[in-house]
Write an enzyme that holds these catalytic residues in place. Structure first.
Site, PDB file in Angstrom:
ATOM      1  N   ARG A   8       3.699 -31.240  12.543  1.00 57.76           N
ATOM      2  CA  ARG A   8       3.143 -32.437  12.539  1.00 57.76           C
ATOM      3  C   ARG A   8       1.667 -32.193  12.773  1.00 57.76           C
ATOM      4  O   ARG A   8       1.190 -31.457  13.581  1.00 57.76           O
ATOM      5  CB  ARG A   8       3.934 -33.303  13.743  1.00 57.76           C
ATOM      6  CG  ARG A   8       3.410 -34.709  13.695  1.00 57.76           C
ATOM      7  CD  ARG A   8       4.061 -35.382  14.851  1.00 57.76           C
ATOM      8  NE  ARG A   8       3.320 -36.469  14.894  1.00 57.76           N
ATOM      9  CZ  ARG A   8       3.467 -37.431  16.258  1.00 57.76           C
ATOM     10  NH1 ARG A   8       4.156 -37.102  17.484  1.00 57.76           N
ATOM     11  NH2 ARG A   8       2.881 -38.564  16.326  1.00 57.76           N
ATOM     12  N   HIS A   9       0.868 -33.156  12.183  1.00 53.17           N
ATOM     13  CA  HIS A   9      -0.861 -33.045  12.301  1.00 53.17           C
ATOM     14  C   HIS A   9      -0.946 -33.151  13.696  1.00 53.17           C
ATOM     15  O   HIS A   9      -0.316 -33.773  14.562  1.00 53.17           O
ATOM     16  CB  HIS A   9      -1.302 -34.125  11.588  1.00 53.17           C
ATOM     17  CG  HIS A   9      -0.780 -35.671  12.367  1.00 53.17           C
ATOM     18  ND1 HIS A   9      -1.314 -36.380  13.463  1.00 53.17           N
ATOM     19  CD2 HIS A   9       0.183 -36.387  11.910  1.00 53.17           C
ATOM     20  CE1 HIS A   9      -0.828 -37.403  13.752  1.00 53.17           C
ATOM     21  NE2 HIS A   9       0.100 -37.389  12.832  1.00 53.17           N
ATOM     22  N   GLN A  11      -3.328 -34.101  17.260  1.00 51.70           N
ATOM     23  CA  GLN A  11      -3.274 -35.520  17.816  1.00 51.70           C
ATOM     24  C   GLN A  11      -4.493 -36.263  16.816  1.00 51.70           C
ATOM     25  O   GLN A  11      -5.636 -35.709  16.538  1.00 51.70           O
ATOM     26  CB  GLN A  11      -3.913 -35.482  19.404  1.00 51.70           C
ATOM     27  CG  GLN A  11      -4.062 -36.793  19.928  1.00 51.70           C
ATOM     28  CD  GLN A  11      -4.940 -36.761  21.013  1.00 51.70           C
ATOM     29  OE1 GLN A  11      -6.301 -36.363  21.059  1.00 51.70           O
ATOM     30  NE2 GLN A  11      -4.549 -37.002  22.060  1.00 51.70           N
ATOM     31  N   GLN A  13      -6.860 -39.983  16.202  1.00 49.44           N
ATOM     32  CA  GLN A  13      -7.560 -40.967  16.860  1.00 49.44           C
ATOM     33  C   GLN A  13      -6.836 -42.213  17.575  1.00 49.44           C
ATOM     34  O   GLN A  13      -6.914 -42.528  18.579  1.00 49.44           O
ATOM     35  CB  GLN A  13      -8.786 -41.335  16.201  1.00 49.44           C
ATOM     36  CG  GLN A  13      -9.955 -42.273  16.977  1.00 49.44           C
ATOM     37  CD  GLN A  13     -10.443 -41.447  18.222  1.00 49.44           C
ATOM     38  OE1 GLN A  13     -10.671 -40.415  18.425  1.00 49.44           O
ATOM     39  NE2 GLN A  13     -10.731 -42.250  19.460  1.00 49.44           N
ATOM     40  N   TRP A  14      -5.717 -42.486  16.718  1.00 47.50           N
ATOM     41  CA  TRP A  14      -5.036 -43.612  16.988  1.00 47.50           C
ATOM     42  C   TRP A  14      -3.966 -43.096  17.783  1.00 47.50           C
ATOM     43  O   TRP A  14      -3.193 -44.004  18.466  1.00 47.50           O
ATOM     44  CB  TRP A  14      -4.509 -44.377  15.697  1.00 47.50           C
ATOM     45  CG  TRP A  14      -5.598 -45.216  15.260  1.00 47.50           C
ATOM     46  CD1 TRP A  14      -7.153 -45.083  15.652  1.00 47.50           C
ATOM     47  CD2 TRP A  14      -5.790 -46.163  14.363  1.00 47.50           C
ATOM     48  NE1 TRP A  14      -7.611 -46.189  15.090  1.00 47.50           N
ATOM     49  CE2 TRP A  14      -6.792 -46.928  14.244  1.00 47.50           C
ATOM     50  CE3 TRP A  14      -4.171 -47.117  13.522  1.00 47.50           C
ATOM     51  CZ2 TRP A  14      -6.958 -47.696  13.417  1.00 47.50           C
ATOM     52  CZ3 TRP A  14      -4.434 -47.775  12.721  1.00 47.50           C
ATOM     53  CH2 TRP A  14      -5.990 -48.517  12.769  1.00 47.50           C
ATOM     54  N   ASN A  15      -3.369 -41.959  17.705  1.00 46.43           N
ATOM     55  CA  ASN A  15      -2.521 -41.297  18.797  1.00 46.43           C
ATOM     56  C   ASN A  15      -3.049 -41.503  20.124  1.00 46.43           C
ATOM     57  O   ASN A  15      -2.420 -41.988  21.049  1.00 46.43           O
ATOM     58  CB  ASN A  15      -2.055 -39.845  18.505  1.00 46.43           C
ATOM     59  CG  ASN A  15      -1.301 -39.522  17.244  1.00 46.43           C
ATOM     60  OD1 ASN A  15      -1.672 -38.299  16.761  1.00 46.43           O
ATOM     61  ND2 ASN A  15      -0.415 -40.388  16.857  1.00 46.43           N
ATOM     62  N   ARG A  60      -5.481 -36.464   8.439  1.00 41.82           N
ATOM     63  CA  ARG A  60      -4.852 -36.042   9.679  1.00 41.82           C
ATOM     64  C   ARG A  60      -4.118 -34.807   9.160  1.00 41.82           C
ATOM     65  O   ARG A  60      -3.786 -33.735  10.177  1.00 41.82           O
ATOM     66  CB  ARG A  60      -4.368 -36.731  10.682  1.00 41.82           C
ATOM     67  CG  ARG A  60      -3.394 -37.735  10.236  1.00 41.82           C
ATOM     68  CD  ARG A  60      -2.935 -38.697  11.280  1.00 41.82           C
ATOM     69  NE  ARG A  60      -1.526 -39.748  11.082  1.00 41.82           N
ATOM     70  CZ  ARG A  60      -1.601 -40.647  10.033  1.00 41.82           C
ATOM     71  NH1 ARG A  60      -2.712 -41.068   9.394  1.00 41.82           N
ATOM     72  NH2 ARG A  60      -0.500 -41.435  10.128  1.00 41.82           N
ATOM     73  N   GLU A  87       2.904 -40.509   6.243  1.00 43.56           N
ATOM     74  CA  GLU A  87       3.634 -41.203   7.607  1.00 43.56           C
ATOM     75  C   GLU A  87       4.276 -42.276   6.954  1.00 43.56           C
ATOM     76  O   GLU A  87       4.131 -42.898   5.871  1.00 43.56           O
ATOM     77  CB  GLU A  87       2.661 -41.666   8.735  1.00 43.56           C
ATOM     78  CG  GLU A  87       3.313 -42.260   9.905  1.00 43.56           C
ATOM     79  CD  GLU A  87       4.243 -41.497  10.573  1.00 43.56           C
ATOM     80  OE1 GLU A  87       5.423 -41.158  10.075  1.00 43.56           O
ATOM     81  OE2 GLU A  87       4.115 -40.947  11.626  1.00 43.56           O
ATOM     82  N   HIS A  89       5.137 -46.215   6.599  1.00 47.04           N
ATOM     83  CA  HIS A  89       4.335 -47.327   6.606  1.00 47.04           C
ATOM     84  C   HIS A  89       4.585 -48.247   7.777  1.00 47.04           C
ATOM     85  O   HIS A  89       5.569 -48.715   7.663  1.00 47.04           O
ATOM     86  CB  HIS A  89       4.147 -48.258   5.245  1.00 47.04           C
ATOM     87  CG  HIS A  89       3.008 -48.987   5.019  1.00 47.04           C
ATOM     88  ND1 HIS A  89       2.677 -50.092   5.556  1.00 47.04           N
ATOM     89  CD2 HIS A  89       2.058 -48.855   4.069  1.00 47.04           C
ATOM     90  CE1 HIS A  89       1.661 -50.654   5.445  1.00 47.04           C
ATOM     91  NE2 HIS A  89       1.071 -50.039   4.381  1.00 47.04           N
ATOM     92  N   ARG A 114       9.898 -49.211  16.169  1.00 46.06           N
ATOM     93  CA  ARG A 114       9.520 -48.042  16.191  1.00 46.06           C
ATOM     94  C   ARG A 114      10.593 -46.911  15.804  1.00 46.06           C
ATOM     95  O   ARG A 114      10.318 -46.099  15.320  1.00 46.06           O
ATOM     96  CB  ARG A 114       8.793 -47.567  17.694  1.00 46.06           C
ATOM     97  CG  ARG A 114       7.705 -48.195  17.887  1.00 46.06           C
ATOM     98  CD  ARG A 114       6.883 -47.608  19.058  1.00 46.06           C
ATOM     99  NE  ARG A 114       6.688 -46.284  18.813  1.00 46.06           N
ATOM    100  CZ  ARG A 114       6.220 -45.527  20.053  1.00 46.06           C
ATOM    101  NH1 ARG A 114       6.241 -45.859  21.091  1.00 46.06           N
ATOM    102  NH2 ARG A 114       5.798 -44.223  19.844  1.00 46.06           N
ATOM    103  N   HIS A 179       3.941 -35.735   9.140  1.00 49.25           N
ATOM    104  CA  HIS A 179       3.657 -36.731   9.983  1.00 49.25           C
ATOM    105  C   HIS A 179       5.009 -37.023  10.989  1.00 49.25           C
ATOM    106  O   HIS A 179       6.234 -36.495  10.292  1.00 49.25           O
ATOM    107  CB  HIS A 179       3.297 -38.184   9.449  1.00 49.25           C
ATOM    108  CG  HIS A 179       2.274 -38.040   8.616  1.00 49.25           C
ATOM    109  ND1 HIS A 179       0.812 -38.330   8.804  1.00 49.25           N
ATOM    110  CD2 HIS A 179       2.037 -37.327   7.267  1.00 49.25           C
ATOM    111  CE1 HIS A 179       0.047 -38.094   8.066  1.00 49.25           C
ATOM    112  NE2 HIS A 179       0.779 -37.556   7.082  1.00 49.25           N
ATOM    113  N   GLY A 180       5.057 -37.649  12.002  1.00 52.12           N
ATOM    114  CA  GLY A 180       6.287 -37.818  12.875  1.00 52.12           C
ATOM    115  C   GLY A 180       7.585 -38.244  12.043  1.00 52.12           C
ATOM    116  O   GLY A 180       8.663 -37.567  12.070  1.00 52.12           O
TER     117      GLY A 180
HETATM  118  O1  LIG Z   1       1.867 -44.654  14.653  1.00 50.95           O
HETATM  119  C1  LIG Z   1       2.651 -44.005  14.015  1.00 50.95           C
HETATM  120  O2  LIG Z   1       2.263 -44.037  12.550  1.00 50.95           O
HETATM  121  C2  LIG Z   1       3.800 -43.035  14.647  1.00 50.95           C
HETATM  122  C3  LIG Z   1       3.264 -41.701  14.623  1.00 50.95           C
HETATM  123  O3  LIG Z   1       2.192 -41.576  15.660  1.00 50.95           O
HETATM  124  O4  LIG Z   1       4.024 -43.692  15.511  1.00 50.95           O
HETATM  125  P1  LIG Z   1       5.589 -43.681  16.121  1.00 50.95           P
HETATM  126  O5  LIG Z   1       5.636 -42.838  17.226  1.00 50.95           O
HETATM  127  O6  LIG Z   1       5.915 -45.056  16.663  1.00 50.95           O
HETATM  128  O7  LIG Z   1       6.553 -43.495  15.001  1.00 50.95           O
END
Ligand SMILES: O=C(O)[C@@H](CO)OP(=O)(O)O
Length: 228
Positions: A8-9, A11, A13-15, A60, A87, A89, A114, A179-180
């Site tokens: 996973r990328h 950290q 800026q928005w994390n 990222r 990631e 959407h 989430r 991504h997550g």
């Molecule tokens: O904001 C997001 O795109 C994701 C990953 O950071 O968040 P979440 O943890 O809510 O899936």
């Protein structure tokens, strides 16, 4: 032995700012850069050296891939970028602060947006500043206006089967920097995790996860490379 590395990328800026991100193309922070480099150093130290790379079209993940590959001297390997590894959407939540949204709509509702399996967040409005329909990288692609994990799986897994699995079948050591939620989709598929359990899986930034495959391309249990 075919080997898969998921990262996973580092950290973003928005994390750091605790904002819903999704398809918005946020850069990595200094900490994110350090995490990506550390991931590459770990690959080098453990001798798990990628021969083939895949990533999303989001900076990222791309930068994380390049920083990690630089550290293990593998910048030269073939790489493919594809939006299907993006990631999920985040729809109309894109850009909002997660804590403020929880205060406004309640913790429970935000948890559903989430982490529920198949409830997508409210859709992004067409005139939103976060609408990416006109972005050059998505030319010819039907850009979604929101995605649940289920919808994310529906684009990630066909891509996995059509493009990535054939590389593993050749015996490659494949790295996917993503991504997550696109990685959650893959882990769910590879480790056969039920719909109601996958939402509990949190994938940390910059920590390589490894799957080793047998000759029939069955994956073993995944492990974190730092623990190997
Ligand atoms: O904001 C997001 O795109 C994701 C990953 O950071 O968040 P979440 O943890 O809510 O899936």
């Amino acid at each position: 032995m075919p080997t898969l590395i998921l990262v996973r990328h580092g950290q973003s800026q928005w994390n750091l700012e605790n904002r819903f991100t999704g398809w918005w193309d946020v850069d990595v922070t200094e900490k994110g850069v350090a995490e990506a480099r550390a991931a590459g150093q770990l690959l080098k130290e453990k001798g798990v050296l990628p021969t083939r790379a895949f990533t999303s079209v989001q900076k990222r993940a791309i930068k994380t891939l390049h920083l990690a590959l630089e550290e293990c001297d593998r910048l030269w390997i073939p790489e493919t970028k594809d939006w299907r590894l993006n990631e999920r959407h985040y729809g109309g939540l894109t850009g909002l602060n997660k804590a403020e949204t929880a205060e406004k709509h309640g913790e429970e509702q935000v948890k559903i947006w989430r982490r529920s399996f198949d409830v997508p967040p409210p859709p992004l409005e067409a005139d939103s500043e976060f609408d990416l329909a006109g972005d050059a990288r998505y030319a010819g692609i039907d850009v979604p206006n929101t995605e649940s994990l289920k919808l994310t799986i529906e684009r990630v897994i066909p891509y996995w089967q059509e493009e990535i699995l054939p590389e593993l079948a050749k015996g490659e050591t494949v790295i996917i920097s993503a991504h997550g939620n696109s990685l959650r989709a893959l882990v769910k598929h590879l480790s056969n995790i039920p719909d109601d359990e996958i939402t509990g899986l949190e994938i940390p930034t910059g920590q390589p996860i490894v799957y080793e495959f047998d000759a029939e391309l069955n994956p073993g249990e995944y492990y974190y490379l730092k623990d190997a």
